[in-house]
Design an enzyme around this catalytic site. Structure first.
Site, PDB file in Angstrom:
ATOM      1  CB  CYS A 134     123.402  41.472  71.927  1.00 21.31           C
ATOM      2  SG  CYS A 134     125.333  41.766  73.393  1.00 21.31           S
ATOM      3  CB  CYS A 137     126.979  39.752  72.230  1.00 19.05           C
ATOM      4  SG  CYS A 137     125.685  40.476  73.130  1.00 19.05           S
ATOM      5  CG  ASP A 138     126.375  38.238  68.542  1.00 18.32           C
ATOM      6  OD1 ASP A 138     126.763  37.992  68.950  1.00 18.32           O
ATOM      7  OD2 ASP A 138     124.341  37.946  68.697  1.00 18.32           O
TER       8      ASP A 138
END
Length: 312
Positions: A134, A137-138
């Site tokens: 992701c 997300c990261d």
């Protein structure tokens, strides 16, 4: 003995726990069946830096424990069980688990979606430590660094384009000689000077520092010749899609072609009155902890309203 609740929530994670909190505060006596992975995907996620309310990096398992504690505090019943069969053709709805049986007047499905992985041993070792599925997300952890994206569909191209706003260089490796993504997305990708595409290339291994738990390089193979080479990168994103946990509901609820639960626009209502869906199991686009929590709230409010209407 069958346990009954006005609202049964299948699955935990941000969506499930939030639905339980709101349903309990509405005095709906909810029961939450946590599933095989209590806390969902965040229970195996290390650094979380984008959940609102925390200036410092927090840990995914800690966040899930806090949500669980809050759900218990407001009166939700939590059960450590996994649902293996559902009967949602008539009320009360019935859920069959490994440990017991449950019935409910309304059901909220929060079973989530799992990222697809390549199955490499090193992939598991460095997951959360340089290997991710992701970018939204990261990706923040790879500012001005070099990242490798793996895949060729819409997910891979969208994530690669997102990373061009963060990373110094984005390398996309695809097993074929053409992408499957939409042509508009492809045009944007090809036009971006930060992007390099490696055609007919497969990720076959990951090199890293086992002590520092960080990725150092990717081992790539030419699909045609089998020749391998080492490519220095700071992070690897396996972007080959997600699989929603909807096997229990096939043939019982209206699903999208990719298996996600379809909900009525602007609501969490499914094709069966009294059954609602929240989180990644119905969200093919965003798949974020905060959006999952938001739809968990919506599902509890939708269930409360539906129960009031159906009792009138």
């Amino acid at each position: 003995m069958e346990q009954h609740a006005r609202v049964a929530i299948i699955g935990s994670g941000p969506a499930g726990y939030t639905a339980a909190i709101y349903a309990a505060r509405a005095m709906l006596n909810p029961i939450l069946i946590e599933g095989s992975q209590g806390g969902g995907q965040l229970s195996t996620t290390t650094d979380v830096e984008n959940f609102p309310g925390f200036a410092d990096v927090i840990q995914g398992p800690w966040l899930m424990e806090q949500m669980k504690a809050q759900a218990l505090h407001v009166g939700a019943r939590l059960v450590n069980d996994e649902i293996t069969a559902v009967e949602i053709g008539e009320r009360p709805f019935r859920l069959h688990g490994v440990q017991g049986a449950y019935s409910a007047d309304a059901v909220i499905i929060c079973t989530g979606a799992q990222a697809k992985w390549l199955g490499l041993p090193d992939e598991t070792e460095y997951r959360g430590f340089g290997v991710s599925s992701c970018a939204t997300c990261d990706g923040f952890f790879y500012r001005d660094q070099t990242v490798l994206m793996v895949g060729g569909g819409n997910t891979a191209v969208e994530e690669a384009l997102y990373m061009t706003n963060i990373a110094a260089k984005v390398i996309l490796a695809h097993r074929r000689d053409s992408l499957r993504a939409d042509k508009v997305l492809q045009a944007r990708l090809f036009a971006n000077p930060k992007v390099e595409i490696l055609w007919n290339t497969a990720l076959v291994g990951i090199e890293g520092d086992p002590v520092a738990k960080s990725v150092r390089a990717a081992r790539l193979a030419d699909v045609g010749t089998g020749e391998t080479r080492r490519l220095a990168v700071d992070g690897i994103f396996v972007t080959i899609g997600h699989t929603p946990a909807t096997n229990l509901f096939a043939g019982k609820l209206d699903l999208s072609p990719t298996g996600y639960i379809r909900t009525q626009a602007g609501t969490t209502r499914t094709s069966v009155p009294g059954v609602f869906a929240a989180g990644d199991v119905m969200d093919e686009r965003y798949r974020q902890a905060v959006t999952a929590a938001g739809t968990g709230c919506m599902a509890a409010l939708d269930a409360e309203q539906w129960l009031m209407e159906s009792a009138a």
